[in-house]
Design a protein around this motif. Structure first.
Motif, PDB file in Angstrom:
ATOM      1  N   PRO A   1       0.837  -1.208   0.000  1.00  0.00           N
ATOM      2  CA  PRO A   1       0.000   0.000   0.000  1.00  0.00           C
ATOM      3  C   PRO A   1       0.870   1.256   0.000  1.00  0.00           C
ATOM      4  CG  PRO A   1      -0.831  -1.586   1.600  1.00  0.00           C
ATOM      5  CD  PRO A   1       0.480  -2.127   1.105  1.00  0.00           C
ATOM      6  N   GLY A   2       0.580   2.179  -0.879  1.00  0.00           N
ATOM      7  CA  GLY A   2       1.336   3.419  -0.963  1.00  0.00           C
ATOM      8  C   GLY A   2       2.599   3.333  -1.780  1.00  0.00           C
ATOM      9  N   ALA A   3       2.950   2.141  -2.244  1.00  0.00           N
ATOM     10  CA  ALA A   3       4.166   1.981  -3.042  1.00  0.00           C
ATOM     11  C   ALA A   3       3.914   2.408  -4.485  1.00  0.00           C
ATOM     12  CB  ALA A   3       4.639   0.534  -2.993  1.00  0.00           C
ATOM     13  N   LEU A   4       4.985   2.667  -5.209  1.00  0.00           N
ATOM     14  CA  LEU A   4       4.864   3.013  -6.627  1.00  0.00           C
ATOM     15  C   LEU A   4       4.345   1.829  -7.425  1.00  0.00           C
ATOM     16  CD1 LEU A   4       5.399   4.757  -9.164  1.00  0.00           C
ATOM     17  CD2 LEU A   4       7.782   3.983  -9.068  1.00  0.00           C
ATOM     18  N   TRP A   5       4.826   0.627  -7.119  1.00  0.00           N
ATOM     19  CA  TRP A   5       4.516  -0.530  -7.954  1.00  0.00           C
ATOM     20  C   TRP A   5       3.125  -1.061  -7.625  1.00  0.00           C
ATOM     21  CZ3 TRP A   5       7.722   0.710 -11.243  1.00  0.00           C
ATOM     22  CH2 TRP A   5       9.031   1.079 -10.918  1.00  0.00           C
ATOM     23  N   THR A   6       2.282  -1.160  -8.640  1.00  0.00           N
ATOM     24  CA  THR A   6       0.874  -1.515  -8.448  1.00  0.00           C
ATOM     25  C   THR A   6       0.515  -2.882  -9.004  1.00  0.00           C
ATOM     26  OG1 THR A   6       0.373  -0.270 -10.467  1.00  0.00           O
ATOM     27  CG2 THR A   6       0.078   0.876  -8.363  1.00  0.00           C
TER      28      THR A   6
ATOM     29  N   ARG B   1      13.258  -1.317  -6.268  1.00  0.00           N
ATOM     30  CA  ARG B   1      13.225  -0.470  -5.071  1.00  0.00           C
ATOM     31  C   ARG B   1      14.058   0.789  -5.272  1.00  0.00           C
ATOM     32  NH1 ARG B   1      13.693  -5.691  -1.132  1.00  0.00           N
ATOM     33  NH2 ARG B   1      11.462  -5.912  -0.657  1.00  0.00           N
ATOM     34  N   SER B   2      15.192   0.653  -5.939  1.00  0.00           N
ATOM     35  CA  SER B   2      16.026   1.814  -6.229  1.00  0.00           C
ATOM     36  C   SER B   2      15.320   2.762  -7.191  1.00  0.00           C
ATOM     37  CB  SER B   2      17.360   1.352  -6.815  1.00  0.00           C
ATOM     38  OG  SER B   2      18.213   2.440  -7.081  1.00  0.00           O
ATOM     39  N   LEU B   3      14.658   2.212  -8.177  1.00  0.00           N
ATOM     40  CA  LEU B   3      13.922   3.043  -9.134  1.00  0.00           C
ATOM     41  C   LEU B   3      12.772   3.773  -8.441  1.00  0.00           C
ATOM     42  CD1 LEU B   3      13.407   4.068 -11.963  1.00  0.00           C
ATOM     43  CD2 LEU B   3      12.307   1.887 -12.516  1.00  0.00           C
ATOM     44  N   GLU B   4      12.082   3.089  -7.542  1.00  0.00           N
ATOM     45  CA  GLU B   4      11.003   3.737  -6.785  1.00  0.00           C
ATOM     46  C   GLU B   4      11.556   4.919  -5.977  1.00  0.00           C
ATOM     47  OE1 GLU B   4       7.377   2.592  -3.699  1.00  0.00           O
ATOM     48  OE2 GLU B   4       9.007   1.150  -4.023  1.00  0.00           O
ATOM     49  N   HIS B   5      12.713   4.737  -5.363  1.00  0.00           N
ATOM     50  CA  HIS B   5      13.324   5.813  -4.567  1.00  0.00           C
ATOM     51  C   HIS B   5      13.672   7.015  -5.439  1.00  0.00           C
ATOM     52  CE1 HIS B   5      16.060   8.008  -1.953  1.00  0.00           C
ATOM     53  NE2 HIS B   5      16.958   7.935  -2.926  1.00  0.00           N
ATOM     54  N   TRP B   6      14.417   6.790  -6.513  1.00  0.00           N
ATOM     55  CA  TRP B   6      14.872   7.911  -7.337  1.00  0.00           C
ATOM     56  C   TRP B   6      13.718   8.600  -8.046  1.00  0.00           C
ATOM     57  CZ3 TRP B   6      19.186  10.432  -6.918  1.00  0.00           C
ATOM     58  CH2 TRP B   6      20.307   9.788  -6.374  1.00  0.00           C
TER      59      TRP B   6
END
Length: 283
Positions: A31-36, A202-207
């Protein structure tokens, strides 16, 4: 496309087991993450083509991974191929607007390069250098080799699909060309593709989150600084092969706020926004 969530025979190649899609979803779809959404297919022509075609029906953060691509494309429609389950071949669907002005979307391939290099440094123990604008380089026997690439495309509904192809376990005999490389040949401490894919996403979500929160400003997001630090093109003599069969030769001195490569040439300082870059060996 054919699903590989439940492979016919998970251990048909003990050295190259299939990705564990349910475990990847548990790790990444929060929940709340970029990846859906995250789908793994056994084979498809191109994950980018598939996501571009389906963009209107998908949420931002859709991830499509293929165990094998049969019509993979790089920049300038170059074709490349690799054995099944020998690498990571995936695409993600992003919708940067309205937080990010469209003129800053050109940073997405460079941002992805920083994210992949950062993720691989942590998970594979391999230093991945960036060749402007979108090649991923590893060092093998003192030589830089291309181990992967990035391709960004616009969908009809305005979304951006970013595709990543990365050679993971290819042996020297399997390389498509002598200038190619793989994480295994570069001495990776891990070639577990599940681990590597989780780290990269996870790195892509951060950047991506940092860049979008900064309104796409690459300096404020520290993206411009990170890209320059990891870019092996900077400080080198290069030849830029430009659209229209023209070229420029000079020293690559900077990446500007628009993501362009700045060359110091005999005719003065010139930014390059598109083209092929050839790293020239020292005289």
């Amino acid at each position: 496309m054919t699903s590989s969530d439940v492979p016919d025979n998970r251990w048909s190649d003990l050295g190259r087991p299939p990705l564990n899609a349910p475990a990847l979803r548990r790790a990444l779809l929060r929940p709340g993450a970029l990846w859906t959404s995250l789908d793994v297919v056994r084979a498809t022509g191109s994950t980018n083509t598939d996501l571009v075609r389906r963009a209107a029906e998908l949420q931002e953060g859709a991830v499509l991974v293929a165990e094998e691509q049969t019509a993979a494309r790089g920049r300038l429609d170059r074709q490349w191929s690799a054995p099944a389950r020998s690498g990571l071949f995936f695409s993600v669907l992003l919708r940067p607007g309205p937080e990010v002005p469209i003129e800053r979307w050109g940073w997405l391939p460079l941002l992805t390069g920083v994210a992949v290099a950062t993720g691989l440094s942590r998970s594979a123990g391999v230093d991945t250098a960036l060749k402007w604008p979108n090649d991923l380089l590893v060092t093998i026997g003192g030589d830089e080799r291309k181990a992967g690439g990035i391709l960004a495309e616009r969908a009809d509904d305005g979304a951006v699909v970013v595709g990543i192809g990365l050679n993971v376990s290819l042996s020297a005999e399997e390389l498509p060309v002598p200038t190619a490389g793989s994480l295994a040949l570069a001495g990776a401490v891990s070639t577990d593709r599940d681990t590597l894919l989780r780290a990269v996403l996870r790195s892509l979500e951060h950047w991506y989150g940092e860049w979008r929160a900064a309104g796409g400003d690459p300096a404020a997001a520290r993206l411009q600084e990170a890209y320059a630090a990891g870019c092996s093109t900077l400080g080198r003599s290069v030849r830029a092969e430009l659209p229209g069969d023209t070229s420029l030769t000079g020293e690559a001195v900077a990446v500007d706020g628009d993501g362009r490569l700045v060359l110091a040439t005999a005719q003065g300082v010139q930014p390059v926004g598109a083209g092929d870059i050839v790293h020239l060996r020292p005289a």
